[in-house]
Design a protein around this motif. Structure first.
Motif, PDB file in Angstrom:
ATOM      1  N   GLN A 583       0.849  -1.190   0.000  1.00 41.76           N
ATOM      2  CA  GLN A 583       0.000   0.000   0.000  1.00 41.76           C
ATOM      3  C   GLN A 583       0.891   1.248   0.000  1.00 41.76           C
ATOM      4  O   GLN A 583       1.834   1.328   0.803  1.00 41.76           O
ATOM      5  CB  GLN A 583      -0.901   0.025   1.246  1.00 41.76           C
ATOM      6  N   TYR A 584       0.586   2.210  -0.884  1.00 39.73           N
ATOM      7  CA  TYR A 584       1.395   3.430  -0.944  1.00 39.73           C
ATOM      8  C   TYR A 584       0.490   4.638  -1.067  1.00 39.73           C
ATOM      9  O   TYR A 584      -0.333   4.720  -1.982  1.00 39.73           O
ATOM     10  CB  TYR A 584       2.357   3.381  -2.125  1.00 39.73           C
ATOM     11  N   SER A 585       0.631   5.577  -0.135  1.00 44.15           N
ATOM     12  CA  SER A 585      -0.137   6.827  -0.139  1.00 44.15           C
ATOM     13  C   SER A 585       0.845   7.990  -0.068  1.00 44.15           C
ATOM     14  O   SER A 585       1.142   8.503   1.020  1.00 44.15           O
ATOM     15  CB  SER A 585      -1.100   6.869   1.053  1.00 44.15           C
ATOM     16  N   PRO A 586       1.381   8.403  -1.220  1.00 40.86           N
ATOM     17  CA  PRO A 586       2.374   9.487  -1.193  1.00 40.86           C
ATOM     18  C   PRO A 586       1.772  10.763  -0.639  1.00 40.86           C
ATOM     19  O   PRO A 586       0.591  11.061  -0.865  1.00 40.86           O
ATOM     20  CB  PRO A 586       2.760   9.642  -2.669  1.00 40.86           C
ATOM     21  N   PRO A 587       2.545  11.541   0.101  1.00 43.12           N
ATOM     22  CA  PRO A 587       2.014  12.785   0.676  1.00 43.12           C
ATOM     23  C   PRO A 587       1.631  13.764  -0.425  1.00 43.12           C
ATOM     24  O   PRO A 587       2.406  13.987  -1.375  1.00 43.12           O
ATOM     25  CB  PRO A 587       3.175  13.297   1.527  1.00 43.12           C
ATOM     26  N   ALA A 588       0.446  14.355  -0.314  1.00 37.82           N
ATOM     27  CA  ALA A 588      -0.027  15.282  -1.338  1.00 37.82           C
ATOM     28  C   ALA A 588       0.913  16.472  -1.495  1.00 37.82           C
ATOM     29  O   ALA A 588       1.098  17.013  -2.595  1.00 37.82           O
ATOM     30  CB  ALA A 588      -1.440  15.758  -0.994  1.00 37.82           C
ATOM     31  N   SER A 589       1.530  16.866  -0.396  1.00 39.61           N
ATOM     32  CA  SER A 589       2.431  18.017  -0.436  1.00 39.61           C
ATOM     33  C   SER A 589       3.806  17.666  -0.974  1.00 39.61           C
ATOM     34  O   SER A 589       4.621  18.551  -1.253  1.00 39.61           O
ATOM     35  CB  SER A 589       2.596  18.591   0.975  1.00 39.61           C
ATOM     36  N   GLY A 590       4.088  16.381  -1.099  1.00 35.03           N
ATOM     37  CA  GLY A 590       5.416  15.945  -1.494  1.00 35.03           C
ATOM     38  C   GLY A 590       6.417  15.947  -0.354  1.00 35.03           C
ATOM     39  O   GLY A 590       7.599  15.665  -0.569  1.00 35.03           O
ATOM     40  N   VAL A 591       5.949  16.261   0.853  1.00 31.55           N
ATOM     41  CA  VAL A 591       6.828  16.347   2.025  1.00 31.55           C
ATOM     42  C   VAL A 591       6.381  15.311   3.054  1.00 31.55           C
ATOM     43  O   VAL A 591       5.193  15.226   3.390  1.00 31.55           O
ATOM     44  CB  VAL A 591       6.800  17.754   2.648  1.00 31.55           C
ATOM     45  N   LEU A 592       7.314  14.538   3.560  1.00 33.83           N
ATOM     46  CA  LEU A 592       6.997  13.528   4.564  1.00 33.83           C
ATOM     47  C   LEU A 592       6.824  14.162   5.932  1.00 33.83           C
ATOM     48  O   LEU A 592       7.342  15.252   6.198  1.00 33.83           O
ATOM     49  CB  LEU A 592       8.124  12.488   4.626  1.00 33.83           C
ATOM     50  N   PRO A 593       6.106  13.498   6.836  1.00 33.75           N
ATOM     51  CA  PRO A 593       5.975  14.023   8.203  1.00 33.75           C
ATOM     52  C   PRO A 593       7.330  14.125   8.892  1.00 33.75           C
ATOM     53  O   PRO A 593       8.286  13.443   8.520  1.00 33.75           O
ATOM     54  CB  PRO A 593       5.086  12.976   8.901  1.00 33.75           C
ATOM     55  N   SER A 594       7.397  14.976   9.885  1.00 35.14           N
ATOM     56  CA  SER A 594       8.611  15.113  10.688  1.00 35.14           C
ATOM     57  C   SER A 594       8.276  14.872  12.161  1.00 35.14           C
ATOM     58  O   SER A 594       7.455  15.590  12.722  1.00 35.14           O
ATOM     59  CB  SER A 594       9.211  16.512  10.533  1.00 35.14           C
TER      60      SER A 594
END
Length: 661
Positions: A583-594
């Motif tokens: 399963q892959y849900s790329p971040p809409a913003s293109g930025v991963l959580p921190s």
């Protein structure tokens, strides 16, 4: 096989006999590392470094007893005189400060360097020696040397002060070694390779100052007195199970986990002055044996103080994790076998973050593959280490990992790019978001920027600016299936790596490379018929929901806490491996959580069909071995597996069932 004491004595006397002379000079490495600061993290990896900088690692100098300035200058600690903690801290924080561009940390490491050099005495011994009558032992200074070398790499103007101090110390050390091995003890005899690397990396290769003969003689002396890694790594002697009930035929510290991790560097370092292919062959075999008999799906090996076999409840020390990463990078640079780089990348993206809280304010001493609690353990699954070893805290069990762990990410970043020995080609070794600016042969100035979420994405876009043509090579990991590459918008073609590297002829100007490196879900057989689940560089585990309890809090720094974790949900599952789906849900913003390495935050997961089973617990603190051929005790359900590094309580090795029959 066991060797008698007489046999060992004869063997050691032979290898320590004088008169064995190497070929002239040092053998070249397959690849050259770039100086500290020429490779920098970008994207989510830069953020991860900043989490470390803003966490425990970046604040230890402010409050932590072993490395706080008032301690190491005032001499109130055993470690104040470079015996261990000060050297460890310096070795990690030098690259951390440079890569994070943190002026405070850079000021601290500069002050530390100046203080040590200012206290070099008339004999050449690097100080300080404060309030101690202890004999002069060499080992504690080795990590300091690594830090000093990196400072010279980052700022060549320091060479005029650092290099003469190192040469003066080497002359003293050489005299001590000729004086029947003065300055040696068990730890020094085991970790001799670190001093040899100092003699090679900084002095012989770049600043020999006419001391080549002395440097080579010192390397040979260290090797002759040191523990015999070429024998330890022979298959007939290598331990194939947990070692607590075995007799080590060699000095006992060779089976110590961190020593083993550091000892992996010994034979490639030896090869450089012996020129013997047998040294490289032994190093490669030792690597394979270590992971065959003690390896973990997270990429690392098990040693809860000493080598611990394959059982999922046994531990792996955090110091061992970062030292293995450093050794693997060195092995790759000397030997060139991509298996070393593949494993270092797995360790960096799985085992390292798994043993730290997401905010990196608390760390474990030991992590487990199947870890159902992090608490004061009763009973304790670790034969040597204490019951507090898997608590997340400031210094559970021993303080060494607190000061040593910060080298992990910075050195991984620094070794992500290398060059060929003639500097006509640039090699991208570790995949991830990086940038580098370097000068290749003939003054060819090159800038590379890698835009990617890897390992949380399969796609990497690399932009290269070059003054002249050169060969760009990029590592294609062994787990890639049907990978493709497109250059300057051309139709994508299948990657075609040679010895793990795909080559691209880059012209002057701007070149854009798009790599797509998908992978299949794979299963790794584990003991008792269990399996581990992988996709690409990431290992996947069931993330056990948990409660959190503060066990202790530092009086000077409230964020430095010891944490107990307990499971709040069942974890006794068996998987139907035919049901695994990525399963892959790329971040809409293109930025991963921190930070990205915490529960539920990575964009990748694997769904699985499972059922609960009978799976016993030892006391209330660790899982028994996975049951073989279990039967379901409850209904079929769906569970989610997450990247191992984001889990703090977990099941990483599962029994299996067939739920489709």
């Amino acid at each position: 096989m066991r060797l008698s004491f007489t046999t060992i004595s004869i063997f050691l006397s032979l290898i320590r006999a004088p008169g064995v002379v190497s070929q002239t000079g040092l053998a070249p490495k397959q690849f050259l590392n770039l100086p500290l600061g020429e490779v920098k993290p970008a994207g989510w990896l830069h953020d991860q470094l900043m989490v470390q900088t803003n966490g425990l690692a970046g604040h230890e100098h402010d409050f932590y007893d072993y490395v706080a300035e008032t301690d190491w200058t005032g001499g109130s600690s055993y470690y104040s005189n470079l015996e261990e903690a000060g050297s460890y801290w310096f070795n990690g924080m030098v690259p951390n400060g440079v890569l994070a561009n943190d002026a405070t940390i850079q000021s601290q490491t500069q002050y530390f360097l100046d203080y040590v050099l200012d206290h070099q005495d008339s004999t050449g011994w690097l100080g300080p020696e404060v309030n101690t009558t202890k004999p002069r032992y060499l080992w504690g200074r080795y990590p300091f040397f690594f830090g000093a070398i990196q400072m010279v790499e980052a700022n060549s103007s320091l060479a005029g002060r650092v290099v003469p101090a190192l040469h003066t110390f080497v002359k003293l050390a050489n005299t001590m070694l000729h004086n029947n091995g003065e300055g040696l003890e068990d730890w020094t005899n085991t970790r001799w390779e670190d001093f040899v690397m100092t003699l090679q990396w900084c002095l012989y290769d770049f600043y020999p100052d006419g001391n080549e003969e002395l440097l080579l003689d010192t390397m040979q002396l260290l090797k002759s007195y040191g523990d015999p890694w070429e024998e330890v790594f022979k298959e007939e002697y290598f331990p194939k199970t947990a070692v607590e009930n075995l007799t080590n035929p060699f000095p006992f510290l060779t089976w110590h986990g961190v020593n083993m991790a550091e000892g992996l560097k010994a034979l490639p370092a030896t090869y450089r002055f012996t020129h013997n292919q047998s040294d490289l062959d032994a190093a490669s075999l030792g690597w394979d044996l270590l992971f065959q008999y003690h390896g973990r799906p997270s990429g690392i090996f098990a040693a809860d103080e000493y080598l611990a076999g394959l059982e999922a409840a046994r531990g792996t020390e955090l110091c061992l994790v970062v030292e293995t990463m450093f050794s693997g990078s060195y092995l790759y640079q000397v030997i060139g076998d991509p298996k070393f780089a593949d494993r270092v990348e797995r360790v960096a993206y799985n085992a390292l973050p798994a043993t730290l809280t997401g905010d990196m304010w608390s760390r474990q001493y030991l992590q487990q593959q199947n870890q159902i609690a992090a608490k004061n353990m009763n009973p304790d699954p670790f034969p040597t280490d204490g019951s507090y070893s898997n608590v997340f805290g400031l210094e559970p069990n021993y303080p060494c990992c607190t000061v040593n762990h910060p080298q992990g990410y910075p050195k991984f970043i620094s070794n992500a790019f290398v060059t060929s020995p003639d500097k006509t080609s640039l090699v991208h070794v570790y995949l991830g978001p990086f940038s580098t600016q370097t000068t290749l042969a003939d003054g060819n100035q090159v800038t590379v920027t890698v835009d990617t979420l890897y390992p949380f994405s399969d796609t990497l876009t690399t932009t290269i600016e070059a003054a002249g043509a050169f060969t760009y090579r990029v590592r294609i990991p062994s787990w890639v299936a049907n990978g493709t590459i497109s250059v300057n918008g051309a139709q994508a073609e299948a990657v075609s790596p040679s010895n793990g590297l795909h080559s691209v002829s880059v012209a002057a100007g701007t070149t854009t490379i798009v790599l797509n490196l998908p992978a299949e879900i794979t299963l790794e057989p584990r003991p008792h018929g269990s399996v581990a689940v992988h996709r690409g560089p990431l290992h996947y585990a069931f993330d056990i929901a948990r409660t959190q309890k503060v066990l202790a809090q530092n009086a000077q720094e409230a964020r430095a806490v010891d944490l107990e974790f307990d499971a709040t949900v069942p974890w006794q599952y068996a998987l139907d491996t035919s049901s695994l789906r990525f399963q892959y849900s790329p971040p809409a913003s293109g930025v991963l959580p921190s930070p990205v390495y915490d529960s539920g935050l990575p964009p990748m997961s694997i769904s699985a069909t499972a059922c609960q089973i009978d799976w016993s617990v030892a006391g209330d603190t660790f899982a028994s071995p996975p049951p073989t051929s279990p039967e379901c005790t409850g209904p079929t359900t769906n569970i989610t597996l997450w990247p191992f590094g984001a889990t703090k309580l977990r099941i990483g090795e599962f029994p299996t069932v067939n739920l489709t029959a």
